[in-house]
Design a protein around this motif. Structure first.
Motif, short mmCIF file in Angstrom:
data_model
loop_
_atom_site.label_atom_id
_atom_site.label_comp_id
_atom_site.label_asym_id
_atom_site.label_seq_id
_atom_site.Cartn_x
_atom_site.Cartn_y
_atom_site.Cartn_z
N UNK A 89 39.65 93.23 26.05
CA UNK A 89 38.82 94.36 26.45
C UNK A 89 37.50 93.91 27.03
N UNK A 90 36.58 94.86 27.08
CA UNK A 90 35.28 94.58 27.66
C UNK A 90 34.90 95.62 28.69
N UNK A 91 34.11 95.19 29.66
CA UNK A 91 33.56 96.11 30.65
C UNK A 91 34.59 96.85 31.46
N UNK A 92 35.69 96.19 31.82
CA UNK A 92 36.68 96.84 32.68
C UNK A 92 37.37 97.98 31.93
N UNK A 93 37.81 97.72 30.70
CA UNK A 93 38.45 98.78 29.92
C UNK A 93 37.44 99.89 29.61
N UNK A 94 36.17 99.53 29.43
CA UNK A 94 35.14 100.49 29.05
C UNK A 94 34.67 101.35 30.22
N UNK A 95 34.96 100.95 31.44
CA UNK A 95 34.53 101.72 32.61
C UNK A 95 35.33 103.01 32.72
N UNK A 96 34.63 104.11 32.91
CA UNK A 96 35.31 105.40 33.04
C UNK A 96 36.09 105.49 34.35
N UNK A 97 35.86 104.55 35.26
CA UNK A 97 36.60 104.53 36.52
C UNK A 97 37.97 103.86 36.37
N UNK A 98 38.18 103.18 35.24
CA UNK A 98 39.44 102.47 35.02
C UNK A 98 40.52 103.42 34.52
N UNK A 99 41.67 103.42 35.16
CA UNK A 99 42.83 104.18 34.70
C UNK A 99 43.56 103.30 33.69
N UNK A 100 43.31 103.55 32.42
CA UNK A 100 43.85 102.69 31.36
C UNK A 100 45.37 102.76 31.32
N UNK A 101 45.94 103.93 31.52
CA UNK A 101 47.39 104.05 31.50
C UNK A 101 48.02 103.31 32.67
N UNK A 102 47.36 103.31 33.83
CA UNK A 102 47.85 102.54 34.97
C UNK A 102 47.76 101.05 34.68
N UNK A 103 46.68 100.64 34.01
CA UNK A 103 46.53 99.25 33.61
C UNK A 103 47.67 98.84 32.68
N UNK A 104 48.05 99.72 31.76
CA UNK A 104 49.15 99.41 30.85
C UNK A 104 50.47 99.29 31.61
N UNK A 105 50.65 100.11 32.63
CA UNK A 105 51.88 100.01 33.43
C UNK A 105 51.92 98.68 34.19
N UNK A 106 50.77 98.25 34.71
CA UNK A 106 50.71 96.97 35.41
C UNK A 106 51.00 95.80 34.47
N UNK A 107 50.46 95.89 33.26
CA UNK A 107 50.71 94.84 32.27
C UNK A 107 52.18 94.83 31.85
N UNK A 108 52.78 96.00 31.75
CA UNK A 108 54.20 96.08 31.39
C UNK A 108 55.06 95.41 32.45
N UNK A 109 54.67 95.58 33.72
CA UNK A 109 55.41 94.94 34.80
C UNK A 109 55.32 93.42 34.73
N UNK A 110 54.25 92.94 34.07
CA UNK A 110 54.07 91.49 33.90
C UNK A 110 54.63 91.00 32.57
N UNK A 111 55.30 91.89 31.86
CA UNK A 111 55.94 91.50 30.61
C UNK A 111 55.08 91.64 29.38
N UNK A 112 53.94 92.35 29.49
CA UNK A 112 53.04 92.56 28.36
C UNK A 112 53.30 93.94 27.77
N UNK A 113 53.66 93.98 26.49
CA UNK A 113 53.92 95.24 25.83
C UNK A 113 52.63 95.84 25.26
N UNK A 114 52.35 97.08 25.63
CA UNK A 114 51.20 97.80 25.11
C UNK A 114 51.66 99.13 24.52
N UNK A 115 50.75 99.79 23.83
CA UNK A 115 51.09 101.09 23.24
C UNK A 115 51.05 102.17 24.31
#
Length: 434
Positions: free
Chosen positions: A191-217
């Motif tokens: 985490x940090x500044x990127x996750x904390x930014x209100x401009x960040x689409x957290x659910x989109x970030x999770x989808x991108x991580x899933x495509x890279x093989x990272x499991x998130x909630x």
């Protein structure tokens, strides 16, 4: 594979949320930030107290307490923790754990004492170097539950010298770097500044991580769409209610694409029968509906959605679409919260609009001392009734006590939401200790 957490951070300075440990520029309203993190898909919140005086520290503790009661995601408190009593204050404020400063010379002694008093699972330690592990590896692994790494350059070294799990707070976002870090078994989140930014689409970030093989909630349907029973238009109706009050807000419809998008975005998405297109509720008005739960009925032909409603659900500006009475018969509510709310409303109405001969107004006129005297007397009457084992008498005295208690609440500005939030916090705290 274990789910990885995305962590938001709030830094508190002079009663404000600021941008960082060294940048005291105001980052926004801390209440709004916390609410946004709670709804956006963030998994945890780290709150760093940057106070330099006892007065400022007390202000920040109160903010942390309010944050913990406002949101469902776990809150962890850090900063200005100098002794076991400070850890207790952090935990009593509602935090899931306390983050100790790993650079302190007495950190191992503090961790050992705190682990015995509060439990190892409540203790995290922040660190910017690996000195603590090099010097006190055995003791650290014995007394510290997790680490919070504030310097990403030590991640590789840390993995090689300890099995203590850790999260990493980084300054920016680099997809390759994040993926490499999160693939490490020891890393529980980032985490940090990127996750904390209100401009960040957290659910989109999770989808991108899933495509890279990272499991998130994220939301995953327990029943496939193919098992749903659809109407003649290939749609399924969705009844929507507010997740805290259970008030029914609206009725809408989903097709398969809308359902899948709802799961992906964490925001209610519907199919418009009139426009024959998908629509994300709130995309135009800002009145989003954030998903809390989706449940299907016994016939699998209707979905019940519990949501966090921003603003009004109805296009007319009403909170709910169901505001026009057709027929109505007076009835006595058996819903305890409604009964208490109605009692509170009646008493506050008397306070604002006095009525001659009203006993409630008599109490308000006499003041707080008289109200407190009544509470004490009624509490005694409950004890006497209970000792006499008279159920009806006990019930009667409890009702008198509650009435006087609500008068006191109205006099002192306490509302039922304050009580419910405190009880919920105690319930979750007690549940987590089991």
């Amino acid at each position: 594979m274990e789910h990885k957490n995305l962590i938001a951070t709030i830094y508190l300075k002079d009663g404000n949320a600021v941008k960082g440990r060294e940048d005291f520029t105001v980052a926004g309203d801390w209440k709004e930030l916390a609410k946004a993190y709670n709804e956006s898909g963030v998994d945890k919140l780290y709150v760093f107290d940057l106070s330099q005086s006892d007065k400022e520290h007390d202000i920040h503790l109160e903010i942390i307490k309010q944050l913990s009661r406002m949101i469902e995601i776990p809150v962890y408190g850090a900063g200005n923790i100098n002794k076991s009593e400070d850890i207790k204050k952090i935990l009593y404020a509602g935090c899931k754990g306390a983050i100790l400063d790993g650079s302190r010379h007495d950190i191992i002694q503090m961790a050992q004492e705190a682990a015995q008093r509060f439990g190892k699972e409540k203790l995290l330690v922040s660190m910017e170097t690996v000195d603590l592990i090099f010097k006190h590896k055995k003791e650290a692994e014995e007394h510290i539950h997790k680490l919070v790494v504030l310097n990403e350059t030590i991640v590789e070294s840390l993995v090689n010298i300890t099995d203590i799990p850790f999260s990493v707070i980084v300054s920016g976002y680099d997809e390759t770097q994040w993926t490499e870090i999160l693939k490490l078994d020891s890393v529980t989140g980032i985490g940090g500044g990127y996750v904390s930014s209100l401009d960040t689409d957290v659910m989109a970030l999770k989808r991108n991580l899933a495509a890279a093989g990272i499991q998130t909630r994220k939301f995953v349907s327990a029943i496939p769409w193919s098992e749903f029973k659809l109407n003649e238009d290939g749609l399924i109706p969705v009844i929507v209610q507010e997740y805290q009050t259970y008030e029914v807000l609206m009725l809408a419809y989903m097709n398969e694409e809308a359902y899948n998008m709802t799961l992906a975005l964490g925001k209610m998405t519907y199919y418009s029968r009139s426009r024959q297109e998908l629509w994300i509720k709130g995309e135009t008005s800002g009145h989003y509906q954030y998903v809390k739960s989706l449940t299907i009925d016994c016939d699998k032909d209707t979905i019940l959605a519990n949501v966090s409603q921003v603003g009004a659900a109805c296009h007319t500006g009403n909170l709910t679409c169901f505001f026009q009475n057709l027929v109505k018969k007076e009835y006595i509510s058996r819903n305890p919260l409604k009964v208490f709310e109605n009692l509170y409303e009646t008493i506050t109405e008397r306070k604002e609009h006095p009525k001659e001969g009203s006993y409630t107004n008599y109490l308000f006129d006499k003041g707080l001392d008289k109200i407190l005297q009544n509470i004490g007397e009624e509490a005694t009457e409950i004890v006497i009734a209970a000792k006499n084992a008279e159920p009806h008498e006990i019930t009667y005295e409890i009702c008198d006590f509650i009435y006087d208690l609500v008068v006191m609440m109205a006099e002192t500005g306490i509302i039922w939401d304050d009580i419910v939030e405190e009880l919920n916090q105690r319930y979750f705290t007690a549940k987590n200790k089991q």
